[in-house]
Structure formats: C-alpha cells, structure tokens
Design an enzyme around this catalytic site. Structure first.
Site, PDB file in Angstrom:
ATOM      1  N   GLU A  40       0.567  -1.468  -0.352  1.00 38.88           N
ATOM      2  CA  GLU A  40       0.073  -0.216   0.035  1.00 38.88           C
ATOM      3  C   GLU A  40       0.501   1.146   0.439  1.00 38.88           C
ATOM      4  OE1 GLU A  40      -2.977   0.859  -0.320  1.00 38.88           O
ATOM      5  OE2 GLU A  40      -3.235  -1.751  -0.031  1.00 38.88           O
ATOM      6  N   TYR A 123      -6.922   6.678   4.372  1.00 35.88           N
ATOM      7  CA  TYR A 123      -7.024   5.126   3.200  1.00 35.88           C
ATOM      8  C   TYR A 123      -5.944   4.130   3.446  1.00 35.88           C
ATOM      9  CZ  TYR A 123      -5.115   2.803  -0.843  1.00 35.88           C
ATOM     10  OH  TYR A 123      -5.549   1.422  -1.489  1.00 35.88           O
ATOM     11  N   ASP A 141      -9.037   5.625  -2.938  1.00 39.51           N
ATOM     12  CA  ASP A 141      -7.766   6.225  -3.600  1.00 39.51           C
ATOM     13  C   ASP A 141      -8.775   6.281  -4.841  1.00 39.51           C
ATOM     14  OD1 ASP A 141      -8.226   3.687  -4.721  1.00 39.51           O
ATOM     15  OD2 ASP A 141      -6.752   3.207  -4.848  1.00 39.51           O
TER      16      ASP A 141
END
Ligand code: SF4
Length: 368
Positions: A40, A123, A141
């Site tokens: 990520e 996020y 996102d």
C-alpha cells in the site's frame, strides 16, 4: 442510476467480476499484514508493474517487520531509490521500529493503533484493516473516487470536502458486511483496469448503474481540480574529481532529499551564471576553492510542482588536500565512479551519474 435498493446487486456483481479478473499480485497470496502494508505504501506513488518489482526486491531483502526495523536508514533509502516521496520510507522505517517496541513485532489489528503509526493516514489504515484483517471499513483512493464520481455523475471536483464525504458515504453504503477485503480491492481494481482515465465502459460490470455513461459524459468525469502552478528552478551542481575519485556529501536529516548523498550545488541566484553558482556553493558548503573545467550537461527533471534544470559541471580543486569543512552536510566521501551505485542519490543526480557512465570525458578525468 444507483438506487439504494440496487446496492447489494451492484456489490455482488462487482465481487463476481473481481473474482474472475483480479490480477495475481504477490501480496494477494496470503494477505500478510506486513505485505499489505508495504504494497500500500509503495503503490501510492507508482504504477503497479513497477510497484511489484520494488515489492519483490524489498521483501526479498527485508522479509519481515523485524528485518525492516533492524535495517539502516541508508539501506531502506537505497531499496526505495527511484520511487520518490522519501518521507514515506522514513516513516515506514520508524513504524517498523515502533511495531517491534510497542506491539511485540506483530502488526496491530485495531484501526486506532494502525492509524497511529507514522505515515499511515485514513486511506492506508482502511486498506490494512480491511485487506489484511478483513474488517468492515472502506478505503477510498483515486480509483474509487473516479468510479463513484462517474457512477453518481458528480459535477464538481472530488477533492472538495463535501464530495469526499459523499464518496466515502457511498462506498460505505455499498460495502457488503464481511466482504471488505474483496470489495475494497474490487473497487480499486475496477478503477485501475476498466474505469481508468480512458474508461473501457464496454467491459464494465457495473455499467447499468453508471449515470455518466447514460448521459454520455464519462470523459468529463471526474471534474478536474484546478491545476497548481509549476515553479521552474535553475540549479547548478559539480563533479569534483581528484585522484580518480569523486566528491559526494550526505545531506542533513531534515529538509528536501534528507539523508541522501549528493554532488554539492544549489540554486542559481538572480544575475548569476550557473558556473558561478557551483564555485560559490562549493566555497559556502565545504570551503573548497574550485574551478569549472567543462560543462557536462543540463538534466531536466520534475518533482511535485517543481521543474528543475540541473546545470552540471566538471570541477577541479584549486588548492588543499581534499578535506572539506562541512557546512551543509553530515558526512562526505571520495568515491570511485562504480561505487556511486551503493549510494542513494536524488533523482537528478542519479540521472547525471547514469549519463556519465558513457561520457568519455569522465573516463579521461578519472584516469588523469
Ligand atoms: S460504465 Fe464506464 S464510466 Fe461508468 S463505471 Fe463503468 S467504466 Fe466507469
């Protein structure tokens, strides 16, 4: 049009599509929290194919959180070199050490503890909580924003506060309980593979609910945000060569390119020629008296909202034994050209080093 009573059908259709079309990514084999976390952070700033290469290189060298915590800053920066946004890898390094100290080396699974780690925002916390631990939280996102902006035909930029709240609420209303791992990835995968900048609506599993498609305005959604102005900078740098070795120094731990090694230099001041800038900068930063002997090239590169023209010179030392008085660095080295690969350089300086590999003048100066 996406009505509330359609939400569960929309989600089920999307999940079926994801099951059939998802890419076989290395962190999708076992969804280890460490792997999900690294992927990520890496994928926030790079394309998938490149991200996978970096991920494999990183996990090969640093297979778990303990290895990251034990690695030196130079090592993690080197593994990250070329990805940009270096504060992210510094935060990742700090977070690994915190996980070792406060969580016994085990990635925390409650969202408040995940969110408290350095470099983890809303996020990423949502992504790790849902994808690694299967918790019912959404992660939004740019792909998810684009899909929802189109499906719901949002007519103003997605980054406006009320629009961000709307997108999050819409994603939450679509999230099927117990399926967050698949749902979040499915929304992002749809945005990446089908509802991309140039949408492939003919292959879209959720096209029947898409308002922008029905109105024929897919390419007008999402509405773009106003552009930030670009600043142009002229910077000069120099390669000081002595006894077949090149001078490099390590930048301080704070500020731009913190902790990177560099060829010294700085911004060209008003009314100054770049060749004068390197002479001034070498005196100010190391108390070295130097003379430019040849212009190497001009490297153009950009970062964030800056466009930089990097004027590069070969330099010779006018006097002294090559011992600097450091005013803008924490360390220095005189290195062989082939040793530059072992140091993490800012993007423009790495481009310069690459260009010099085939420069015959460089070879001659190193031999002199
Ligand atoms: S129909 Fe087209 S614009 Fe709408 S969600 Fe699908 S790919 Fe995106």
């Amino acid at each position: 049009m996406l009505h509330t009573h359609d939400h569960s059908v929309f989600s089920a259709t999307l999940l079926d599509w994801f099951d059939a079309h998802k890419r076989p990514l290395p962190w999708r084999t076992d969804y280890q929290p460490y792997h999900v976390w690294i992927s990520e952070i890496m994928l926030q700033q790079t394309q998938m194919e490149r991200g996978v290469d970096y991920f494999l290189r990183w996990t090969d060298r640093l297979p778990d959180i303990a290895a990251v915590a034990a690695a030196s800053e130079d090592e993690v920066l080197k593994l990250w070199e070329g990805l940009g946004y270096y504060s992210r890898v510094r935060n990742l390094h700090k977070a690994a050490r915190i996980i070792m100290e406060r969580h016994g080396g085990v990635f925390p699974d409650d969202i408040a503890s995940i969110r408290a780690l350095p470099g983890i925002g809303d996020y990423t916390a949502g992504a790790i909580a849902s994808i690694a631990f299967g918790q019912d939280v959404v992660c939004v996102d740019a792909n998810v924003e684009r899909v929802i902006a189109r499906v719901c035909d949002m007519d103003s930029p997605v980054k406006q506060k009320e629009n961000m709240a709307f997108i999050r609420a819409t994603a939450e209303s679509l999230l099927p309980s117990g399926k967050a791992r698949e749902f979040n990835q499915a929304m992002m995968e749809l945005g990446a593979l089908v509802c991309s900048k140039k949408a492939r609506c003919e292959s879209c599993p959720v096209s029947r609910w898409c308002e922008a498609l029905h109105l024929g305005i897919v390419q007008e959604r999402p509405v773009p945000a106003p552009r930030k102005p670009i600043t142009h900078l002229d910077v000069a740098t120099g390669l000081l060569i002595r006894d077949g070795r090149i001078f490099i120094q390590k930048r301080p731990e704070h500020g731009v390119w913190a902790g990177f090694w560099e060829f010294p230099g700085g911004c060209v001041e008003e009314g100054e020629h770049p060749s004068e800038t390197v002479v001034r900068e070498f005196m100010e930063e190391m108390e070295f008296a130097v003379t430019p002997i040849d212009k190497i090239t001009v490297i153009n590169h950009g970062y964030t909202t800056y466009r930089v023209s990097l004027h590069c010179y070969f330099l010779k030392l006018d006097k002294g034994d090559g011992t600097p008085v450091l005013h803008a660095a924490t360390e220095y080295r005189w290195v062989r050209f082939d040793e530059l690969d072992n140091y993490t350089l800012p993007a423009g300086h790495r481009k310069l080093a690459d260009a010099l590999a085939t420069d015959l003048r460089m070879a001659a100066l190193l031999k002199a």
